[in-house]
Enzyme design. Structure first.
Site, PDB file in Angstrom:
ATOM      1  CE  LYS A  21      87.440  43.695  26.742  1.00 16.13           C
ATOM      2  NZ  LYS A  21      87.030  43.021  25.583  1.00 16.13           N
ATOM      3  CB  SER A  22      83.757  48.527  23.260  1.00 22.39           C
ATOM      4  OG  SER A  22      83.517  47.071  23.561  1.00 22.39           O
ATOM      5  NE  ARG A  26      83.454  49.903  18.449  1.00 21.30           N
ATOM      6  CZ  ARG A  26      83.659  48.536  19.241  1.00 21.30           C
ATOM      7  NH1 ARG A  26      84.568  48.188  20.115  1.00 21.30           N
ATOM      8  NH2 ARG A  26      82.703  47.388  18.631  1.00 21.30           N
ATOM      9  N   GLY A  94      89.931  39.400  20.733  1.00 25.47           N
ATOM     10  CA  GLY A  94      88.956  39.186  19.542  1.00 25.47           C
ATOM     11  C   GLY A  94      88.436  40.676  18.710  1.00 25.47           C
ATOM     12  CD  GLN A 169      84.657  40.799  18.844  1.00 30.21           C
ATOM     13  OE1 GLN A 169      85.052  39.931  18.349  1.00 30.21           O
ATOM     14  NE2 GLN A 169      85.070  41.156  20.217  1.00 30.21           N
ATOM     15  CG  ASP A 315      81.894  41.058  26.825  1.00 36.07           C
ATOM     16  OD1 ASP A 315      81.722  39.931  26.118  1.00 36.07           O
ATOM     17  OD2 ASP A 315      82.273  42.114  26.369  1.00 36.07           O
ATOM     18  CE  LYS A 342      81.273  36.869  23.219  1.00 29.85           C
ATOM     19  NZ  LYS A 342      81.371  37.753  22.321  1.00 29.85           N
TER      20      LYS A 342
HETATM   21  C1  S3P Z   1      83.010  43.751  21.552  1.00 30.27           C
HETATM   22  C2  S3P Z   1      81.824  42.829  21.214  1.00 30.27           C
HETATM   23  C3  S3P Z   1      81.455  41.558  21.820  1.00 30.27           C
HETATM   24  C4  S3P Z   1      82.234  41.580  23.070  1.00 30.27           C
HETATM   25  C5  S3P Z   1      83.539  41.985  23.312  1.00 30.27           C
HETATM   26  C6  S3P Z   1      83.806  43.506  22.830  1.00 30.27           C
HETATM   27  C7  S3P Z   1      83.121  45.079  20.816  1.00 30.27           C
HETATM   28  O1  S3P Z   1      81.904  40.811  20.926  1.00 30.27           O
HETATM   29  O2  S3P Z   1      81.986  40.163  23.521  1.00 30.27           O
HETATM   30  O3  S3P Z   1      84.035  41.674  24.546  1.00 30.27           O
HETATM   31  O4  S3P Z   1      84.018  45.812  21.424  1.00 30.27           O
HETATM   32  O5  S3P Z   1      82.654  45.042  19.708  1.00 30.27           O
HETATM   33  P1  S3P Z   1      80.854  40.155  19.791  1.00 30.27           P
HETATM   34  O6  S3P Z   1      80.675  41.387  18.991  1.00 30.27           O
HETATM   35  O7  S3P Z   1      81.748  39.217  18.993  1.00 30.27           O
HETATM   36  O8  S3P Z   1      79.814  39.404  20.567  1.00 30.27           O
END
Ligand code: S3P
Length: 435
Positions: A21-22, A26, A94, A169, A315, A342
């Site tokens: 997902k991350s 990006r 988020g 994030q 996560d 979260k």
């Molecule tokens: C993520 C960072 C994490 C994670 C989220 C994905 C990202 O959040 O919990 O599911 O892709 O940068 P935080 O950086 O706020 O902990």
């Protein structure tokens, strides 16, 4: 929708989980801001990443979807985005909202970012503060939650920002805004967090310097489009890994999973609890390390989870709570206060769910003690959080009776095909209309 998980363990299988997902988020953001084309394979067609994709299309970026996981992004360059026709809806994400705020703070046009009920309650002061220090003009609701109104046309200043919390994030948001500032912008993190932004920026030609926990980006980079092969998401693999560890006779090979060292806390924690996990065919997919992960039936024992691993497994705590509940003895989690902000308050959500299944959980502000036992069947609430829904259904695969998990629609945000994949591995998870 509800899941009905019945006691049936996974068996001997080889499978793949959807893309990370991350990395998928990006790939859309940086592919759009690069010049030239970026080809993405293994993209996660989950609702969160699709919301990011739609947002960039709304800002004039052409993105071809050859199939659900293969895209071509025609980058428009750092200054090529256009004003969207209306608010950008990031759904449940988020990551989408916080990273995009960094990009949008540097645009010539105004934007409004909105989200669903869960996202509309999540803290945004953590990004508004550093962006405001950079000169951005951002307004939120009075309690610091979305919607966000971001005014364009401001000149951003570079800053040296010390992050008050470990958050990839927030780190990424500041680095992305740093692309639009003159000079060098740096962030210093209290603990190491996922570094996908830095890796992808570097691959595309940005100047990124890392020293200890400080990461610096030189403003106004020229990003060049590239090929991105998205690895399988370790955060999704974690559910399958635990299902395999808990089953009576399992030998599961999950192919092509990202094992970026900023993400592998879950492997270390589960191994520390006695899980039989082996990494095979360790290799690199572009900038990201990947492996095939083999998990066999295991006997788990509780213990104290090293707080140094928290940001590397952020996560995975919902599923780790299930591991702890199925382990012999007590497991002590500490330093996990970030879980409370979260998609749901994940400490409270898991404590509530596990208690309904007969497990004792003692909660504190930033931790919990989970007392291992057996799961009774019953009904639990996901609090509309995808990872709570999936974690509690894994508990259902080894419970004494069926477990109904209420409100699982958001599973599609990160793991489309979760039920089908678990069923193909031998588990029994049915889907029913909400009771
Ligand atoms: C993520 C960072 C994490 C994670 C989220 C994905 C990202 O959040 O919990 O599911 O892709 O940068 P935080 O950086 O706020 O902990």
């Amino acid at each position: 929708m509800d899941f009905i998980a019945k006691p049936a363990g996974v068996g001997h299988v080889r499978l793949r989980v959807p893309g990370d997902k991350s990395v998928s988020h990006r790939s859309i953001m940086l592919g759009s801001l690069a010049t030239g084309t970026t080809r993405v394979s293994g993209f996660l067609p989950g609702d969160d990443c699709l919301a990011t994709l739609r947002a960039f299309r709304d800002m004039g970026v052409q993105i071809e979807e050859h199939d659900a996981t293969t895209l071509t992004i025609h980058g428009v360059g750092l200054d090529g985005l256009q004003a969207p026709p209306g608010p950008l809806d990031l759904g449940n994400s988020g990551t989408g909202m916080r990273l995009m705020a960094g990009v949008l703070a540097g645009q010539a046009f105004d934007t409004e970012l909105v989200g669903d009920e869960s996202l509309s309650g999540r803290p945004m002061a953590r990004i508004i503060n550093p962006l405001t220090e950079m000169g951005a003009a951002i307004e939120s609701d009075c309690d610091g939650t979305p919607p966000l109104q971001i005014s364009g046309g401001v000149r951003l200043r570079s800053i040296d920002y010390v992050l008050p919390m470990a958050s990839a994030q927030v780190k990424s948001c500041v680095l992305l805004a740093g692309m639009y500032a003159d000079g060098t912008t740096s962030v210093t993190e209290p603990d190491v967090t996922r570094d996908h932004t830095e890796r992808m920026l570097r691959t595309m030609g940005a100047e990124i310097a890392s020293e200890g926990r400080q990461i610096a980006i030189t403003g106004r980079p020229t990003l060049t489009g590239c090929n991105i092969e998205v690895p399988g998401d370790l955060s999704s693999a974690a559910f399958v890994m635990l299902a395999a560890a808990l089953a009576d006779d399992a030998d599961v090979l999950i192919e092509n999973v990202g094992i970026n060292p900023t993400r592998t806390g879950v492997i270390d924690i589960l191994r520390g609890m006695g899980a039989n996990i082996e990494l095979e065919r360790v290799r690199k997919l572009g900038e990201e390390p990947v492996a095939d992960i083999r998990v066999q039936s295991s006997r788990l024992v509780g213990g104290t989870v090293d707080p140094a691993l928290v940001s590397l497994a952020i996560d995975e705590f919902p599923v780790l709570f299930v591991a702890a509940a199925a382990a012999d003895g007590e497991t002590v989690f500490s330093g996990i206060g970030e879980l409370r902000v979260k998609e749901s308050d994940r400490i409270a959500a898991m404590a509530t769910g596990l208690r309904s299944l007969g497990i004792r959980v003692d909660e504190s502000d930033d931790g919990a003690v989970v007392h291992g036992g057996r799961f009774a069947g019953g009904e639990v609430d996901s609090f509309h959080d995808h990872r709570i829904a999936m974690s509690l259904s894994i508990a259902g695969t080894v419970a004494d009776g069926p477990v109904r998990v209420r409100g699982v629609d958001n599973v599609a945000t990160s793991f489309p095909g979760f039920v089908e994949l678990l069923e193909s591995a031998g588990a029994s998870i049915g889907v029913e209309a909400a009771a």
